[in-house]
Design an enzyme around this catalytic site. Structure first.
Site, PDB file in Angstrom:
ATOM      1  N   TYR A  38       0.851  -1.191   0.000  1.00  0.00           N
ATOM      2  CA  TYR A  38       0.000   0.000   0.000  1.00  0.00           C
ATOM      3  C   TYR A  38       0.888   1.242   0.000  1.00  0.00           C
ATOM      4  O   TYR A  38       1.574   1.535   0.969  1.00  0.00           O
ATOM      5  CB  TYR A  38      -0.911   0.030   1.227  1.00  0.00           C
ATOM      6  CG  TYR A  38      -1.907  -1.099   1.316  1.00  0.00           C
ATOM      7  CD1 TYR A  38      -2.255  -1.857   0.209  1.00  0.00           C
ATOM      8  CD2 TYR A  38      -2.525  -1.414   2.535  1.00  0.00           C
ATOM      9  CE1 TYR A  38      -3.180  -2.882   0.307  1.00  0.00           C
ATOM     10  CE2 TYR A  38      -3.443  -2.437   2.641  1.00  0.00           C
ATOM     11  CZ  TYR A  38      -3.757  -3.179   1.528  1.00  0.00           C
ATOM     12  OH  TYR A  38      -4.662  -4.204   1.630  1.00  0.00           O
ATOM     13  N   HIS A 104      -0.383 -12.014   1.165  1.00  0.00           N
ATOM     14  CA  HIS A 104      -1.381 -11.205   0.469  1.00  0.00           C
ATOM     15  C   HIS A 104      -2.074 -11.991  -0.648  1.00  0.00           C
ATOM     16  O   HIS A 104      -3.289 -11.898  -0.828  1.00  0.00           O
ATOM     17  CB  HIS A 104      -0.701  -9.953  -0.088  1.00  0.00           C
ATOM     18  CG  HIS A 104      -1.595  -8.761  -0.143  1.00  0.00           C
ATOM     19  ND1 HIS A 104      -1.114  -7.476  -0.099  1.00  0.00           N
ATOM     20  CD2 HIS A 104      -2.938  -8.637  -0.229  1.00  0.00           C
ATOM     21  CE1 HIS A 104      -2.116  -6.618  -0.164  1.00  0.00           C
ATOM     22  NE2 HIS A 104      -3.236  -7.299  -0.247  1.00  0.00           N
ATOM     23  N   LEU A 185     -18.068  -2.867   3.070  1.00  0.00           N
ATOM     24  CA  LEU A 185     -19.011  -1.838   2.610  1.00  0.00           C
ATOM     25  C   LEU A 185     -19.057  -1.768   1.090  1.00  0.00           C
ATOM     26  O   LEU A 185     -19.494  -0.767   0.523  1.00  0.00           O
ATOM     27  CB  LEU A 185     -18.623  -0.472   3.195  1.00  0.00           C
ATOM     28  CG  LEU A 185     -18.644  -0.393   4.723  1.00  0.00           C
ATOM     29  CD1 LEU A 185     -18.187   0.976   5.202  1.00  0.00           C
ATOM     30  CD2 LEU A 185     -20.036  -0.708   5.259  1.00  0.00           C
ATOM     31  N   GLY A 186     -18.626  -2.858   0.438  1.00  0.00           N
ATOM     32  CA  GLY A 186     -18.674  -2.866  -1.026  1.00  0.00           C
ATOM     33  C   GLY A 186     -17.831  -1.763  -1.627  1.00  0.00           C
ATOM     34  O   GLY A 186     -18.246  -1.090  -2.568  1.00  0.00           O
ATOM     35  N   ARG A 187     -16.621  -1.567  -1.072  1.00  0.00           N
ATOM     36  CA  ARG A 187     -15.717  -0.504  -1.525  1.00  0.00           C
ATOM     37  C   ARG A 187     -16.388   0.867  -1.466  1.00  0.00           C
ATOM     38  O   ARG A 187     -16.159   1.737  -2.292  1.00  0.00           O
ATOM     39  CB  ARG A 187     -15.176  -0.809  -2.919  1.00  0.00           C
ATOM     40  CG  ARG A 187     -14.512  -2.180  -2.990  1.00  0.00           C
ATOM     41  CD  ARG A 187     -13.959  -2.516  -4.352  1.00  0.00           C
ATOM     42  NE  ARG A 187     -13.580  -3.919  -4.412  1.00  0.00           N
ATOM     43  CZ  ARG A 187     -12.420  -4.441  -3.992  1.00  0.00           C
ATOM     44  NH1 ARG A 187     -11.527  -3.634  -3.468  1.00  0.00           N
ATOM     45  NH2 ARG A 187     -12.175  -5.723  -4.079  1.00  0.00           N
TER      46      ARG A 187
END
Length: 295
Positions: A38, A104, A185-187
């Site tokens: 990230y 990952h 949250l569904g992105r």
């Protein structure tokens, strides 16, 4: 992830992000999940700064197994990469141990037993307390377990991504393996914030996600509308309904919603106390599959 990478990458506000981490810890939401890729690397550094003086209050989880490529991320599960990466993550995080170190993605070019064996070395060396996997099959979990215990598995679970509920979630429950539900949250879609792709920031990763393509996004709006109707009936935020549904899928499921805003940290954390009624659950369970692949 969203604090440094993929979601509105040009809208970084490290001060607000650190305040969000601090608020989470104040509310005993102590699992802080990041990854070396990230940024790359800058998110671990941000987490390290946020946890300065508060490390003992946090359960720190990070990941290894992706490296930046010329055009996209490349999987790298080589043992030598893992051995070097764990030391780099410890340095960036400013800590002497990682509570949960996760692979990952499984690298198809490297036998999982070899990658997982290198992960196990980090535990024996005292650098890591427990190991996890991300986006894997039940068979891959079994393969890893034969080498070293699997403490946790990450899987995308939300009202519009339910694939893991059929086999992975029941299996992990039987094996006493925690499930970290990412993108619960569904992105961000299930919060009702996005009525069209024009609502997304420029260069946001979701602009290339199939479910956020203009035609699919419009087709998926009824899902967000249904969540909002349930939320309005309870006087809570749509995000809280979406998170409560995820948490209700199993006592071993931990939702890890991302935010860089302390107010949303408070909102999300409160969802842990919300219990859906039988009628609400039935309505949400009956929602149709979304248009578009998940990624």
């Amino acid at each position: 992830m969203g604090m440094s990478y993929a979601y509105d990458p040009h809208g970084r506000d490290d001060t607000a992000s650190i305040a969000a981490v601090h608020r989470a810890l104040d509310l005993s939401a102590d699992l802080i999940d990041t990854a070396d890729v990230y940024g790359p690397h800058t998110n671990e550094e941000l987490v390290g700064r946020a946890l300065a003086g508060r490390r003992e209050k946090a359960f720190v989880a990070t990941k290894v197994g992706f490296v930046p490529g010329e055009t996209r991320l490349r999987k790298d599960g080589r043992p030598e990469h893992i051995r070097a990466a764990v030391d780099a993550s410890l340095r960036r995080l400013g800590t002497d141990r990682i509570d949960l170190y996760q692979l990952h993605r499984v690298d198809p070019e490297v036998p999982l037993e070899e990658s997982w064996g290198a992960m196990a070395e980090t535990v024996r060396a005292g650098k890591v307390r427990a190991l996890g996997l991300s986006d894997v099959t039940v068979e891959q979990i079994r393969t890893a377990q034969a080498v070293h215990p699997v403490a946790a598995v990450q899987a995308e679970i939300s009202l519009w991504t339910r694939d893991s509920l059929a086999e992975l979630v029941p299996f992990t429950a039987r094996e006493s393996i925690a499930v970290l539900a990412y993108s619960p949250l569904g992105r961000g879609f299930l919060t009702g914030r996005f009525a069209s792709s024009e609502d997304l920031p420029a260069d946001d990763y979701r602009l290339v996600n199939p479910r956020f393509q203009p035609e699919n996004l419009v087709a998926n709006l009824p899902l967000a509308d249904a969540v909002r109707k349930v939320a309005d009936g309870r006087g809570v935020a749509p995000s809280q309904i979406a998170l409560a549904w995820v948490l209700a899928q199993g006592d071993h499921i931990v939702a890890i919603p991302g935010t860089k805003n302390a107010r949303y940290v408070e909102e999300n954390t409160a969802a842990a106390e919300l219990r859906l009624t039988r009628e609400e659950t039935a309505l949400l369970d009956a929602l149709p599959a979304p248009a578009g692949a998940r990624q």
